[in-house]
Design a protein around this motif. Structure first.
Motif, PDB file in Angstrom:
ATOM      1  N   TYR A 260       0.804  -1.217   0.000  1.00 48.03           N
ATOM      2  CA  TYR A 260       0.000   0.000   0.000  1.00 48.03           C
ATOM      3  C   TYR A 260       0.842   1.274   0.000  1.00 48.03           C
ATOM      4  N   GLN A 261       2.153   1.159   0.101  1.00 48.37           N
ATOM      5  CA  GLN A 261       2.995   2.340   0.204  1.00 48.37           C
ATOM      6  C   GLN A 261       3.782   2.664  -1.056  1.00 48.37           C
ATOM      7  N   GLU A 262       3.958   1.710  -1.942  1.00 48.66           N
ATOM      8  CA  GLU A 262       4.804   1.951  -3.111  1.00 48.66           C
ATOM      9  C   GLU A 262       4.102   2.864  -4.113  1.00 48.66           C
ATOM     10  N   PRO A 263       4.714   4.018  -4.417  1.00 54.05           N
ATOM     11  CA  PRO A 263       4.080   4.934  -5.372  1.00 54.05           C
ATOM     12  C   PRO A 263       4.508   4.624  -6.814  1.00 54.05           C
ATOM     13  N   THR A 264       3.705   5.089  -7.757  1.00 50.31           N
ATOM     14  CA  THR A 264       4.091   4.987  -9.158  1.00 50.31           C
ATOM     15  C   THR A 264       5.244   5.955  -9.407  1.00 50.31           C
ATOM     16  N   ALA A 265       6.010   5.716 -10.460  1.00 57.69           N
ATOM     17  CA  ALA A 265       7.207   6.516 -10.725  1.00 57.69           C
ATOM     18  C   ALA A 265       6.886   7.963 -11.097  1.00 57.69           C
ATOM     19  N   THR A 266       5.897   8.170 -11.940  1.00 54.36           N
ATOM     20  CA  THR A 266       5.628   9.531 -12.406  1.00 54.36           C
ATOM     21  C   THR A 266       4.264  10.064 -11.991  1.00 54.36           C
ATOM     22  N   LEU A 267       3.307   9.196 -11.755  1.00 52.93           N
ATOM     23  CA  LEU A 267       1.971   9.654 -11.390  1.00 52.93           C
ATOM     24  C   LEU A 267       1.892  10.116  -9.936  1.00 52.93           C
TER      25      LEU A 267
ATOM     26  N   VAL B 285       0.878   8.253  -7.507  1.00 52.72           N
ATOM     27  CA  VAL B 285      -0.276   7.584  -6.901  1.00 52.72           C
ATOM     28  C   VAL B 285       0.201   6.225  -6.387  1.00 52.72           C
ATOM     29  N   ALA B 286      -0.380   5.768  -5.313  1.00 48.97           N
ATOM     30  CA  ALA B 286      -0.013   4.456  -4.793  1.00 48.97           C
ATOM     31  C   ALA B 286      -0.314   3.382  -5.838  1.00 48.97           C
ATOM     32  N   LYS B 287       0.638   2.490  -6.061  1.00 48.74           N
ATOM     33  CA  LYS B 287       0.495   1.455  -7.086  1.00 48.74           C
ATOM     34  C   LYS B 287      -0.640   0.487  -6.795  1.00 48.74           C
ATOM     35  N   PHE B 288      -0.976   0.322  -5.530  1.00 52.24           N
ATOM     36  CA  PHE B 288      -1.992  -0.677  -5.213  1.00 52.24           C
ATOM     37  C   PHE B 288      -3.318  -0.357  -5.890  1.00 52.24           C
ATOM     38  N   TRP B 289      -3.594   0.916  -6.177  1.00 53.06           N
ATOM     39  CA  TRP B 289      -4.837   1.255  -6.882  1.00 53.06           C
ATOM     40  C   TRP B 289      -4.869   0.593  -8.252  1.00 53.06           C
ATOM     41  N   PHE B 290      -3.725   0.521  -8.901  1.00 50.75           N
ATOM     42  CA  PHE B 290      -3.651  -0.121 -10.212  1.00 50.75           C
ATOM     43  C   PHE B 290      -3.570  -1.642 -10.076  1.00 50.75           C
ATOM     44  N   TRP B 291      -2.953  -2.099  -8.996  1.00 50.00           N
ATOM     45  CA  TRP B 291      -2.827  -3.539  -8.770  1.00 50.00           C
ATOM     46  C   TRP B 291      -4.153  -4.183  -8.362  1.00 50.00           C
ATOM     47  N   LEU B 292      -5.133  -3.390  -8.001  1.00 45.06           N
ATOM     48  CA  LEU B 292      -6.434  -3.949  -7.609  1.00 45.06           C
ATOM     49  C   LEU B 292      -7.112  -4.702  -8.755  1.00 45.06           C
ATOM     50  N   ILE B 293      -6.603  -4.531  -9.969  1.00 49.51           N
ATOM     51  CA  ILE B 293      -7.151  -5.286 -11.093  1.00 49.51           C
ATOM     52  C   ILE B 293      -6.924  -6.781 -10.882  1.00 49.51           C
ATOM     53  N   LEU B 294      -5.850  -7.154 -10.201  1.00 52.41           N
ATOM     54  CA  LEU B 294      -5.553  -8.576  -9.993  1.00 52.41           C
ATOM     55  C   LEU B 294      -6.615  -9.290  -9.153  1.00 52.41           C
ATOM     56  N   PRO B 295      -6.955  -8.806  -7.968  1.00 51.54           N
ATOM     57  CA  PRO B 295      -8.007  -9.511  -7.229  1.00 51.54           C
ATOM     58  C   PRO B 295      -9.367  -9.423  -7.923  1.00 51.54           C
ATOM     59  N   LEU B 296      -9.622  -8.311  -8.610  1.00 54.03           N
ATOM     60  CA  LEU B 296     -10.884  -8.190  -9.325  1.00 54.03           C
ATOM     61  C   LEU B 296     -10.988  -9.240 -10.428  1.00 54.03           C
ATOM     62  N   VAL B 297      -9.936  -9.379 -11.220  1.00 56.93           N
ATOM     63  CA  VAL B 297      -9.940 -10.370 -12.299  1.00 56.93           C
ATOM     64  C   VAL B 297      -9.902 -11.789 -11.735  1.00 56.93           C
ATOM     65  N   ALA B 298      -9.226 -11.993 -10.628  1.00 59.65           N
ATOM     66  CA  ALA B 298      -9.228 -13.321 -10.004  1.00 59.65           C
ATOM     67  C   ALA B 298     -10.645 -13.700  -9.583  1.00 59.65           C
ATOM     68  N   LEU B 299     -11.375 -12.741  -9.037  1.00 55.50           N
ATOM     69  CA  LEU B 299     -12.760 -13.004  -8.628  1.00 55.50           C
ATOM     70  C   LEU B 299     -13.658 -13.253  -9.841  1.00 55.50           C
ATOM     71  N   THR B 300     -13.589 -12.378 -10.833  1.00 57.60           N
ATOM     72  CA  THR B 300     -14.456 -12.552 -12.002  1.00 57.60           C
ATOM     73  C   THR B 300     -14.084 -13.810 -12.781  1.00 57.60           C
ATOM     74  N   SER B 301     -12.798 -14.125 -12.864  1.00 61.61           N
ATOM     75  CA  SER B 301     -12.380 -15.346 -13.549  1.00 61.61           C
ATOM     76  C   SER B 301     -12.869 -16.584 -12.809  1.00 61.61           C
ATOM     77  N   SER B 302     -12.874 -16.520 -11.497  1.00 62.26           N
ATOM     78  CA  SER B 302     -13.397 -17.638 -10.708  1.00 62.26           C
ATOM     79  C   SER B 302     -14.881 -17.843 -10.987  1.00 62.26           C
ATOM     80  N   ILE B 303     -15.615 -16.758 -11.068  1.00 63.13           N
ATOM     81  CA  ILE B 303     -17.053 -16.852 -11.355  1.00 63.13           C
ATOM     82  C   ILE B 303     -17.266 -17.415 -12.758  1.00 63.13           C
TER      83      ILE B 303
END
Length: 187
Positions: free
Chosen positions: A130-137, A139-157
């Protein structure tokens, strides 16, 4: 449920497919005018990652992934159904495993126990997700990494829906699906 999620994913994909080239064109124009927008490069890369991840989920839902059907084309109808169910089970296992790994990585319970204080969370867990920021934006990278659990959930469904469809489908429907897929691919 899988169909509704798939429609939503396709809508987001369409939007991202429109936005991505626009970001690239704006950045090309900015570079040509000697006024580059550095953060746009990083945002374009992150958008491509989101496109790939959402595309994966949609591909699982529609069963349009590339497949080698040499074995399934040679076996009888009952065995074809068993192989398709086994493949669906493997995909479901992978999607659930990814979901579990994302849960462990983001560790929402520990974050909640720390009062959503990311510094306390990192100090207690040595997890700096939750602390690692993007290089130029910036913004915390975890906001962009949230695609992984979202896709894991939708792929499971999607994978569960596919498995249930395979289990319910009579064997001749599976061979008709295979024939249609082969005819559609030009083989």
């Amino acid at each position: 449920m899988s169909d509704a999620i798939g429609r939503g994913e396709r809508a987001v994909l369409r939007a991202l497919v429109v936005v991505l080239p626009l970001m690239i064109l704006v950045n090309v124009a900015g570079r040509a005018l000697k006024m580059p927008i550095f953060w746009l490069d990083e945002l374009a890369v992150l958008t491509m990652v989101w496109l790939a991840m959402l595309g994966l989920s949609v591909t699982l839902q529609t069963r349009e992934a590339v497949a080698v059907t040499l074995l399934t084309d040679l076996v009888p109808e009952g065995a074809r159904k068993a192989l398709r169910c086994a493949a669906d089970l493997v995909v479901l296992g992978f999607a659930v495993a990814l979901l579990v790994l994302c849960w462990l990585w983001f560790d929402p319970l520990a974050l909640w126990r720390s009062g959503f204080d990311v510094e306390a969370f990192a100090a207690g867990s040595f997890n700096y997700v939750y602390q690692e920021p993007t290089a130029t934006l910036g913004v915390a990278k975890f906001w962009f990494w949230l695609i992984l659990p979202l896709v894991a959930l939708t792929s499971s469904i999607h994978a569960l829906a596919n498995l249930l469809d395979s289990l319910r489908a009579p064997p001749r429907t599976l061979s008709a699906d295979a024939a249609q897929a082969t005819a559609g691919s030009g083989e």
